[in-house]
Write an enzyme that holds these catalytic residues in place. Structure first.
Site: not given
Ligand SMILES: NC(=O)c1ccc[n+]([C@@H]2O[C@H](COP(=O)([O-])OP(=O)(O)OC[C@H]3O[C@@H](n4cnc5c(N)ncnc54)[C@H](O)[C@@H]3O)[C@@H](O)[C@H]2O)c1
Length: 265
Positions: A62-63, A40, A190, A155, A159
């Site tokens: 950081d991905v 994370d 969430t 986004y 996605k």
């Protein structure tokens, strides 16, 4: 095959594992006997999550940064003795403004964390999995990647890209015994969504009326779908983007579901 899903001997890396859908999936994997590493951006919360759920290790990074993505995969593989399962859940929400009002920096960041991050982690892990000729990767798309939502171009494009990346990698890696699938969650309770509800960006009543199951999802409901795809129960499933949306994508009539239910009834 076992009649129970059992991940004994399987080693998993969960990105975005400190919170929400990632944390719920990591917990379920642990309950089903997997060895789990959490990754994370939030270095404090990922250590807390590791201790809370008794995961085997945690790594901060950081991905969306290639050197971090490679390091997180190699540190997890070193600590666990290899990797069999990847759940790519790291993601951030967008500003909900139309493209002409959105800054380049914000658009790029939302896109990079979701799509580029999923690609970097999958590529680093995929190299190990292709070599060992087995593995299962589950990515996280969204209903926003399957249907157009105004104000959510960064986004949504990311996605949708994750859906396409999932199918492409499934085709590239199938012959090596590596499966690649995705879940496409609907509105799930969430911290990411609670923040949007608190800021009144989302109207919970409208979401419930627009959803055939008439409620938002619990994180555990996403975890169960992800775990199914990660497991041998899905041994002949690859290249699938599974909507887990309470029927949201099935519904296409004008007006909300409740109204139609009541007037038709
Ligand atoms: N909650 C929903 O309704 C919903 C719906 C569809 C899809 N999703 C997707 O599910 C995934 C999980 O979201 P959530 O709702 O559980 O959110 P969340 O905010 O609870 O968890 C996301 C986690 O990802 C981490 N993260 C963010 N950027 C990162 C980065 N660059 N590198 C590493 N880690 C990073 C955060 O620190 C956080 O711990 C995301 O990909 C999100 O887009 C959520």
């Amino acid at each position: 095959m076992s009649l129970q899903i059992d991940f004994s001997g399987r080693r998993a890396l969960v990105t975005g594992g400190a919170s929400g859908i990632g944390a719920a999936t990591a917990k379920l994997l642990l309950e089903l006997n997997a060895t789990v590493a959490l990754a994370d951006l939030d270095g404090v919360r990922v250590l807390e999550a590791r201790d809370d759920m008794r995961a085997h290790m945690a790594v901060q990074g950081d991905v969306a940064v290639e050197s971090d993505a490679k390091r997180m995969v190699s540190e997890a593989a070193d600590a666990l003795g290899g990797l069999d399962l990847i759940f790519n859940a790291a993601g951030i929400g967008d500003d909900l403004v139309p493209l002409h009002e959105q800054s380049t920096e914000r658009w790029r960041r939302v896109f990079d964390v979701s799509l580029w991050g999923t690609l970097l982690i999958s590529r680093a892990a995929g190299r190990l999995m292709v070599e060992q000729r087995s593995g299962s990767i589950v990515n996280v798309s969204s209903i926003v990647g399957l249907h157009a939502f105004p104000g959510r171009s960064a986004y949504g494009v990311a996605k949708a890209g994750i859906g396409h990346l999932t199918k492409t990698l499934a085709c590239e890696w199938g012959e090596y015994g590596v499966r690649v699938n995705a879940i496409a969650p609907g509105y799930t309770k969430t911290p990411m969504v609670k923040d949007l509800l608190d800021r009144k960006v989302f109207d919970p009543g409208l979401i419930e009326r627009r959803t055939p199951l008439a409620r938002m999802a619990e994180t555990e409901e996403m975890a169960k779908a992800a775990v199914f795809l990660l497991s041998d129960w899905a041994s002949y499933v690859t290249g699938v983007v599974l909507p887990v949306d309470g029927g949201w994508g099935a519904y296409g009539a004008a007006g909300d579901v409740v109204k139609i239910r009541h007037t038709e009834g």
